[in-house]
Design a protein around this motif. Structure first.
Motif, mmCIF file in Angstrom:
data_model
loop_
_atom_site.group_PDB
_atom_site.id
_atom_site.type_symbol
_atom_site.label_atom_id
_atom_site.label_comp_id
_atom_site.label_asym_id
_atom_site.label_seq_id
_atom_site.Cartn_x
_atom_site.Cartn_y
_atom_site.Cartn_z
ATOM 1 N N VAL A 1 -0.558 4.898 -7.733
ATOM 2 C CA VAL A 1 -1.408 3.876 -8.338
ATOM 3 C C VAL A 1 -2.716 3.819 -7.566
ATOM 4 O O VAL A 1 -2.719 3.682 -6.341
ATOM 5 N N GLU A 2 -3.812 3.908 -8.281
ATOM 6 C CA GLU A 2 -5.147 3.860 -7.680
ATOM 7 C C GLU A 2 -5.665 2.418 -7.695
ATOM 8 O O GLU A 2 -5.622 1.757 -8.730
ATOM 9 N N ILE A 3 -6.131 1.952 -6.547
ATOM 10 C CA ILE A 3 -6.800 0.658 -6.450
ATOM 11 C C ILE A 3 -8.077 0.863 -5.642
ATOM 12 O O ILE A 3 -8.148 1.756 -4.802
ATOM 13 N N ASP A 4 -9.084 0.046 -5.932
ATOM 14 C CA ASP A 4 -10.330 0.133 -5.176
ATOM 15 C C ASP A 4 -10.283 -0.710 -3.916
ATOM 16 O O ASP A 4 -10.829 -0.342 -2.879
ATOM 17 N N VAL B 1 0.835 -1.209 0.000
ATOM 18 C CA VAL B 1 0.000 0.000 0.000
ATOM 19 C C VAL B 1 0.867 1.255 0.000
ATOM 20 O O VAL B 1 0.599 2.207 -0.740
ATOM 21 N N SER B 2 1.916 1.253 0.792
ATOM 22 C CA SER B 2 2.815 2.408 0.847
ATOM 23 C C SER B 2 3.499 2.635 -0.500
ATOM 24 O O SER B 2 3.582 3.768 -0.989
ATOM 25 N N LEU B 3 3.977 1.570 -1.108
ATOM 26 C CA LEU B 3 4.650 1.687 -2.400
ATOM 27 C C LEU B 3 3.692 2.140 -3.494
ATOM 28 O O LEU B 3 4.042 2.995 -4.322
ATOM 29 N N LEU B 4 2.484 1.583 -3.512
ATOM 30 C CA LEU B 4 1.509 1.987 -4.525
ATOM 31 C C LEU B 4 1.143 3.460 -4.369
ATOM 32 O O LEU B 4 0.949 4.172 -5.365
ATOM 33 N N LYS B 5 1.058 3.928 -3.136
ATOM 34 C CA LYS B 5 0.755 5.342 -2.892
ATOM 35 C C LYS B 5 1.870 6.220 -3.465
ATOM 36 O O LYS B 5 1.610 7.220 -4.135
ATOM 37 N N LYS B 6 3.130 5.816 -3.216
ATOM 38 C CA LYS B 6 4.270 6.580 -3.740
ATOM 39 C C LYS B 6 4.287 6.560 -5.268
ATOM 40 O O LYS B 6 4.719 7.523 -5.902
ATOM 41 N N MET B 7 3.832 5.451 -5.859
ATOM 42 C CA MET B 7 3.788 5.320 -7.318
ATOM 43 C C MET B 7 2.529 5.964 -7.912
ATOM 44 O O MET B 7 2.354 5.955 -9.128
ATOM 45 N N TYR C 1 -8.174 -5.092 -6.813
ATOM 46 C CA TYR C 1 -9.441 -4.757 -7.441
ATOM 47 C C TYR C 1 -9.414 -3.292 -7.859
ATOM 48 O O TYR C 1 -8.966 -2.439 -7.082
ATOM 49 N N GLY C 2 -9.862 -3.025 -9.075
ATOM 50 C CA GLY C 2 -9.909 -1.648 -9.527
ATOM 51 C C GLY C 2 -10.253 -1.548 -10.989
ATOM 52 O O GLY C 2 -10.483 -2.548 -11.668
#
Length: 141
Positions: free
Chosen positions: A68-71, A60-66, A99-100
């Motif tokens: 990236v939106e996920i549902d 989650v932390s890495l996706l936030k930095k990148m 999921y997204g």
């Protein structure tokens, strides 16, 4: 060197209450077939939850930095115990479900790979005694 200390207190029967370094508490109990009341997490299941939580926080932390939106995001872990005592997980399967809408699969895979191979200390501890299989599942909604 950072140290963590937890205190675990016997409450009654097979029930224990354990804290963590920031004071939050959980209840640990055995199943009814093992003399408990099944009103808490079992120690071995708690290990799997720790693995999911560690890797999940990384991802989650890495996706936030990148950016990236996920549902939604779930991790399902299956641990296979040895037959003989002391029983421990010798094989663990980690399934990441994302999921997204129009998921950026390349970035999601990068985040999971970084967690699995670099950041998740619990994953590294599990490697000391178990083979680990990881899978990523995409659910475009």
């Amino acid at each position: 060197m950072k140290k963590n200390t937890v205190t675990t207190v016997w409450k009654k029967d097979m029930v224990f209450e354990s804290d963590n370094p920031n004071g939050h508490k959980i209840q640990i109990d055995a199943s009814e077939e093992n003399g408990g009341t099944d009103n808490g997490l079992s120690p071995k299941a708690l290990m799997l939850s720790s693995l999911a939580g560690c890797s999940g926080l990384d991802v989650v932390s890495l996706l936030k930095k990148m950016r990236v939106e996920i549902d939604n995001f779930t991790i399902e872990i299956t641990g296979e115990l040895t037959e003989e005592h002391p029983k421990y997980y010798h094989a663990v399967k980690v399934d990441y479900h994302f999921y997204g809408h129009e998921l950026d699969e390349k970035k999601v895979e990068k985040a999971v790979t970084l967690s699995v191979n670099k950041y998740c200390g619990v994953m590294e501890m599990f490697r000391k005694f178990a083979t680990i299989e990881t899978n990523i599942h995409y659910h475009n909604v």
